[in-house]
Structures are given as structure tokens and as C-alpha cells.
Design an enzyme around this catalytic site. Structure first.
Site, short mmCIF file in Angstrom:
data_model
loop_
_atom_site.label_atom_id
_atom_site.label_comp_id
_atom_site.label_asym_id
_atom_site.label_seq_id
_atom_site.Cartn_x
_atom_site.Cartn_y
_atom_site.Cartn_z
N ALA A 67 -29.67 65.26 -38.90
CA ALA A 67 -30.50 66.45 -38.76
C ALA A 67 -31.95 66.04 -38.58
CB ALA A 67 -30.35 67.36 -39.98
N ASP A 68 -32.71 66.94 -38.01
CA ASP A 68 -34.14 66.73 -37.89
C ASP A 68 -34.85 68.07 -37.97
OD1 ASP A 68 -36.01 64.31 -37.27
OD2 ASP A 68 -36.87 66.05 -36.25
N THR A 69 -35.99 68.08 -38.62
CA THR A 69 -36.76 69.30 -38.79
C THR A 69 -38.13 69.13 -38.14
OG1 THR A 69 -35.62 69.81 -40.86
CG2 THR A 69 -37.75 70.89 -40.51
#
EC number: 3.6.1.9
Length: 187
Positions: A67-69
Site C-alpha cells: 500500500a501507499d498513501t
């Protein structure tokens, strides 16, 4: 989960993502990919997805979650601040304004890859210089996109969140859980 099943491999060094998945009862194995997070000339939402994909593709395993934000202030990416001064500048810019938080995930199962981007709108309340100095002094924001952590001391900076709070924290937990469950990967 049965003892014969492989663990969920989390392709992320984020202690928040690990804690969220462990809270659901999943055994997690962390494999931090050596992926450069800077320098991709993409709009914020596309950047989140590209980084999640790169992280997921860099790690081997049957069940992999990456995941990446990305914090998006009027189309500009606010990454992780380089130092306290940049953290202070980010908070001044966010003060009293809404912004978007895009969290993308890449889930690889033995049969398929699922990629999604979830977006929440975060409203900061107006912040005084003293409040900004207090928060920057805590050091909490230095390892977080946008320079704040909504689940920690940063909760004091927020007026409200429209959308999934956990998207802001770094993983749309309910959606990831539903996808894993539907594919027979259960805690």
C-alpha cells in the site's frame, strides 16, 4: 487461519499497516521492498497506485499486500517531510483547509492481482503557530505523508474526515479484509 497456509506478506515498513492487519488476527510477515518513493512525475492518485504496485511487485510470495498513501493538496503531493522545518511548512499549508488522502493497495493472491485506490477528504482546523510548534516538536509527523498522523497526536489537528478514516491512516481495512475473506484467506 490453518497452520498450512502461508502468511500474509506485507510489502511495507509501516508499523500502522502491520498493526491494523494484526488487529484483525492475520499473521503478518513484513518484507520491506527497496522501492524509491520519490521522483515519479504523476498526479497524486496515480502516484499512490504506481507506488503500491511497485512495492507489491518487488516482493515474492503467494499472498502479498502493498500500500501507499499520498496527501494531495490542490493537486500537489505532500510527501514525508525531510526535516522539522518542512513539517512546519506542511502544517501551515494544511491549516484551516481541506485536502485529499489517497491510499492505494496492491493485493496479490495465488490467482489474481487486485489494485484499488481509496480517497478520503480531510479538513484541518485553523492552527496557531504554537500548536504547529507543539506538533512538530513531537516528531510524529516526520515519517508520515503530509507530515501528520491522524491516528496519533495529529488527531488534535483535524476538524473532520469525509470518507474512511482508515484510508487516512494508511489502509482501507474493511475493503482489504472483505477481499481477503472472499478469497478464502481468513484470520
Amino acid at each position: 487461519m490453518g497452520s498450512g497456509k502461508p502468511p500474509l506478506i506485507l510489502a511495507s515498513g509501516s508499523p500502522r499497516r502491520k498493526a491494523l492487519l494484526e488487529a484483525l488476527g492475520y499473521p503478518i510477515r513484513v518484507a520491506v521492498p527497496g522501492v524509491e518513493e520519490e521522483g515519479l512525475p504523476l498526479p497524486p492518485k496515480a502516484l499512490a497506485q504506481a507506488l503500491a504496485r511497485r512495492k507489491g511487485e518487488a516482493v515474492q510470495g503467494e499472498w502479498v499486500l502493498a500500500a501507499d498513501t499520498v496527501v494531495d493538496l490542490d493537486g500537489e503531493v505532500l510527501g514525508k517531510p525531510k526535516d522539522p522545518e518542512e513539517n512546519r511548512l506542511f502544517l501551515r499549508r494544511l491549516s484551516g483547509r481541506p485536502h485529499l488522502v489517497h491510499t492505494a493497495f496492491y493485493l496479490r493472491t495465488p490467482k489474481e492481482v487486485v489494485e484499488e485506490v481509496h480517497t478520503a477528504k480531510v479538513f484541518f482546523r485553523p492552527l496557531s503557530e504554537e500548536e504547529i510548534a507543539w506538533y512538530v516538536g513531537s516528531g510524529e509527523g516526520l515519517d508520515k505523508a503530509g507530515g501528520y498522523g491522524a491516528q496519533g497526536l495529529g488527531m488534535a489537528l483535524l476538524e473532520r474526515v469525509e470518507g474512511d478514516f482508515y484510508t487516512v491512516v494508511g489502509l482501507p481495512v474493511s475493503r482489504v479484509f472483505a477481499l481477503l475473506w472472499a478469497r478464502g484467506f481468513r484470520p
